[in-house]
Write a protein that holds these residues in place. Structure first.
Motif, PDB file in Angstrom:
ATOM      1  N   ALA A  62      22.706 -37.994 -64.816  1.00  0.00           N
ATOM      2  CA  ALA A  62      21.510 -37.711 -64.017  1.00  0.00           C
ATOM      3  C   ALA A  62      21.563 -38.434 -62.675  1.00  0.00           C
ATOM      4  CB  ALA A  62      20.259 -38.116 -64.804  1.00  0.00           C
ATOM      5  N   VAL A  63      22.007 -39.722 -62.718  1.00  0.00           N
ATOM      6  CA  VAL A  63      22.089 -40.494 -61.466  1.00  0.00           C
ATOM      7  C   VAL A  63      23.100 -39.877 -60.523  1.00  0.00           C
ATOM      8  CG1 VAL A  63      22.763 -42.713 -60.488  1.00  0.00           C
ATOM      9  CG2 VAL A  63      21.281 -42.641 -62.504  1.00  0.00           C
ATOM     10  N   LEU A  64      24.230 -39.532 -61.023  1.00  0.00           N
ATOM     11  CA  LEU A  64      25.257 -38.905 -60.190  1.00  0.00           C
ATOM     12  C   LEU A  64      24.762 -37.599 -59.601  1.00  0.00           C
ATOM     13  CD1 LEU A  64      28.446 -39.596 -62.339  1.00  0.00           C
ATOM     14  CD2 LEU A  64      27.797 -40.681 -60.184  1.00  0.00           C
ATOM     15  N   THR A  65      24.082 -36.849 -60.425  1.00  0.00           N
ATOM     16  CA  THR A  65      23.558 -35.560 -59.944  1.00  0.00           C
ATOM     17  C   THR A  65      22.534 -35.782 -58.833  1.00  0.00           C
ATOM     18  OG1 THR A  65      23.894 -34.603 -62.138  1.00  0.00           O
ATOM     19  CG2 THR A  65      22.403 -33.435 -60.637  1.00  0.00           C
ATOM     20  N   TRP A  66      21.659 -36.823 -59.009  1.00  0.00           N
ATOM     21  CA  TRP A  66      20.631 -37.132 -57.975  1.00  0.00           C
ATOM     22  C   TRP A  66      21.284 -37.606 -56.669  1.00  0.00           C
ATOM     23  CZ3 TRP A  66      19.296 -41.659 -55.467  1.00  0.00           C
ATOM     24  CH2 TRP A  66      18.110 -41.630 -54.734  1.00  0.00           C
ATOM     25  N   SER A  67      22.320 -38.429 -56.798  1.00  0.00           N
ATOM     26  CA  SER A  67      23.010 -38.928 -55.603  1.00  0.00           C
ATOM     27  C   SER A  67      23.634 -37.794 -54.818  1.00  0.00           C
ATOM     28  CB  SER A  67      24.076 -39.955 -55.998  1.00  0.00           C
ATOM     29  OG  SER A  67      23.491 -41.069 -56.635  1.00  0.00           O
ATOM     30  N   LEU A  73      22.727 -41.252 -74.946  1.00  0.00           N
ATOM     31  CA  LEU A  73      21.625 -41.484 -74.001  1.00  0.00           C
ATOM     32  C   LEU A  73      22.139 -42.073 -72.688  1.00  0.00           C
ATOM     33  CD1 LEU A  73      18.871 -42.911 -76.388  1.00  0.00           C
ATOM     34  CD2 LEU A  73      18.887 -40.694 -75.247  1.00  0.00           C
ATOM     35  N   LEU A  74      23.100 -43.043 -72.803  1.00  0.00           N
ATOM     36  CA  LEU A  74      23.652 -43.683 -71.600  1.00  0.00           C
ATOM     37  C   LEU A  74      24.436 -42.681 -70.762  1.00  0.00           C
ATOM     38  CD1 LEU A  74      24.075 -46.277 -69.990  1.00  0.00           C
ATOM     39  CD2 LEU A  74      26.088 -46.748 -71.409  1.00  0.00           C
ATOM     40  N   ALA A  75      25.170 -41.842 -71.431  1.00  0.00           N
ATOM     41  CA  ALA A  75      25.949 -40.835 -70.709  1.00  0.00           C
ATOM     42  C   ALA A  75      25.030 -39.852 -70.002  1.00  0.00           C
ATOM     43  CB  ALA A  75      26.869 -40.109 -71.685  1.00  0.00           C
ATOM     44  N   SER A  76      23.966 -39.518 -70.640  1.00  0.00           N
ATOM     45  CA  SER A  76      23.016 -38.587 -70.015  1.00  0.00           C
ATOM     46  C   SER A  76      22.396 -39.198 -68.760  1.00  0.00           C
ATOM     47  CB  SER A  76      21.919 -38.211 -71.020  1.00  0.00           C
ATOM     48  OG  SER A  76      22.477 -37.566 -72.153  1.00  0.00           O
TER      49      SER A  76
END
Length: 443
Positions: free
Chosen positions: A42-47, A35-38
């Motif tokens: 997601a945050v990196l992808t949004w940034s 879950l943490l890796a996901s």
């Protein structure tokens, strides 16, 4: 018998990190890690997506952004002026702007050029002006603190005042300021009505101690100061001095000087006539026995004395006489001399000598029963004193005597004394200064 490799033991150790590897395997395989890796992915992808989209906006705050002022010349042309110090009125503002992602790092507070426009002033008194911005191409301004300023406004006016040259210091004794002229003779003063209406003159101060005959004609630039009618100096950065629309703080002063010298009065010429008989002119007093004369050197060198046209008349005087003697006018001089000068003539009685002859000598103080005999019965008397006193004396006014008080029989040498009733100061000389007095018993 065949050789063969011995079989592996299942319980044999497999290396020092086997426990660590097993623990990491358990963590990676756990649900929480997944879950943490996901979430991280997601945050990196949004940034990445946000950074790549330049149309997105973000708020940015600038501190202490300087504020400029515009429209001051236009405001003055409309007849108004701000009384506040515009440089200190708003030193800086806090701005928050909405800026696009693409310009976030390149934009600054000065890009918006915050300012207030004085042409928005509507009249005298307090005016509240909003801070405006020259450009918002990087994004709109969300907030500005402060967003308005209040200025105090007065009427703006211009008037012309005379240039006055004020003399300070003392000119050298051998220098006379013959003429001077200021350029210009009028200046324009502009500023708030309350200050401009109180300005009476523009004053330039000429130090007379700097004048010299080495510079007979001189031109000097002198600073000017504004004064009111009472002479108080008016100082304000709101006032502007101009000469034909050119801002100035000085005037040109042209001076002309000539040599000067103290020329003595001819005292003997100040009085005329003779006092009454028995009186004489003792002395003459004047306020000053020399006058300052300024002229070209060739004229000045030819004047030895200052004489008079009409002296003070002392004819028949028996006491001091005061009045004025009219001075003779000199030609070719540059300064103004008095037309007359105060004179006091001291009149004194003459001191005269007079001799009275054959004046009787009396004996005083003789005791009863004694008779007297003098070696001389008369003496001549020479008197010296004031004319009116001495001239009025007669032989009867003069009493000569010797004092025999307390003396007995015999011969006595006694001084001859003189007595005059109501006498003024005088001196005397006797032809017989002493006598021999013989005292005898009366039979």
């Amino acid at each position: 018998m065949m050789n063969s490799r011995p079989p592996k033991r299942n319980n044999a150790p497999r290396g020092p990190f086997r426990g660590l590897r097993d623990m990491m395997a358990r963590i990676v395989g756990s649900k929480r890690f997944l879950l943490l890796a996901s979430l991280l992915v997601a945050v990196l992808t949004w940034s990445v997506l946000v950074a790549s989209d330049t149309t997105l906006t973000r708020p940015k705050t600038f501190q202490n952004v300087s504020v400029s002022v515009i429209g001051e010349p236009t405001l003055k042309s409309r007849g108004f002026i701000v009384m506040d110090d515009l440089d200190e009125l708003v030193s800086g503002v806090r701005m928050t702007v909405e800026v696009t992602q693409a310009n976030y790092n390149r934009v600054s507070g000065t890009s918006y050029n915050p300012h207030f426009d004085l042409t928005d002033v509507t009249g005298v008194g307090e005016n509240t002006l909003e801070i405006a911005y020259s450009s918002q191409i990087y994004g709109p301004v969300i907030s500005c603190e402060p967003s308005t300023i209040t200025v105090n406004v007065e009427r703006y006016m211009t008037r012309r005042v005379p240039v006055v040259l004020e003399m300070v210091g003392f000119a050298p004794e051998d220098v006379y300021l013959d003429s001077y002229r200021t350029d210009p003779t009028m200046l324009s003063v502009s500023g708030p009505q309350s200050l401009v209406t109180s300005v009476a003159r523009a004053v330039a101060k000429l130090d007379l101690s700097t004048l010299s005959t080495d510079r007979a004609s001189d031109r000097t630039a002198l600073d000017v100061e504004l004064q009111d009618a009472s002479g108080a100096v008016i100082v304000s950065d709101k006032l502007e001095i101009t000469n034909q629309t050119v801002i100035t703080d000085s005037v040109i002063v042209d001076t002309e000087v000539v040599p000067a010298a103290m020329v003595p009065l001819e005292l003997d010429s100040l009085v005329t006539g003779e006092p009454a008989e028995g009186y004489e002119l003792a002395s003459v007093y004047v306020e000053q026995d020399a006058l300052r004369v300024a002229a070209k050197q060739e004229i000045l060198g030819s004047i030895e004395f200052i004489t008079v046209d009409q002296p003070l008349d002392i004819s028949g005087a028996t006491g001091n006489v005061s009045g004025y003697a009219r001075l003779k006018k000199l030609t070719g001089i540059e300064n103004t001399l008095p037309g007359e000068i105060a004179v006091t003539a001291e009149i004194a009685e003459k001191s005269i000598e007079r001799t009275l002859r054959a004046v009787d000598i009396d004996v005083e103080g003789v005791e009863d029963g004694l008779s007297t005999k003098l070696s001389a019965r008369q003496s001549s008397v020479q008197l010296t004193g004031a004319y009116s006193f001495i001239e009025a004396l007669t032989r009867e006014d003069v009493r000569l005597f010797v004092d025999a008080s307390g003396l007995g029989e015999g011969k006595h040498t006694l001084p001859v004394q003189i007595g005059i009733d109501n006498a003024q100061d005088f001196t005397c000389a006797l032809s017989v200064p002493e006598v021999i007095v013989t005292l005898t018993q009366t039979p």
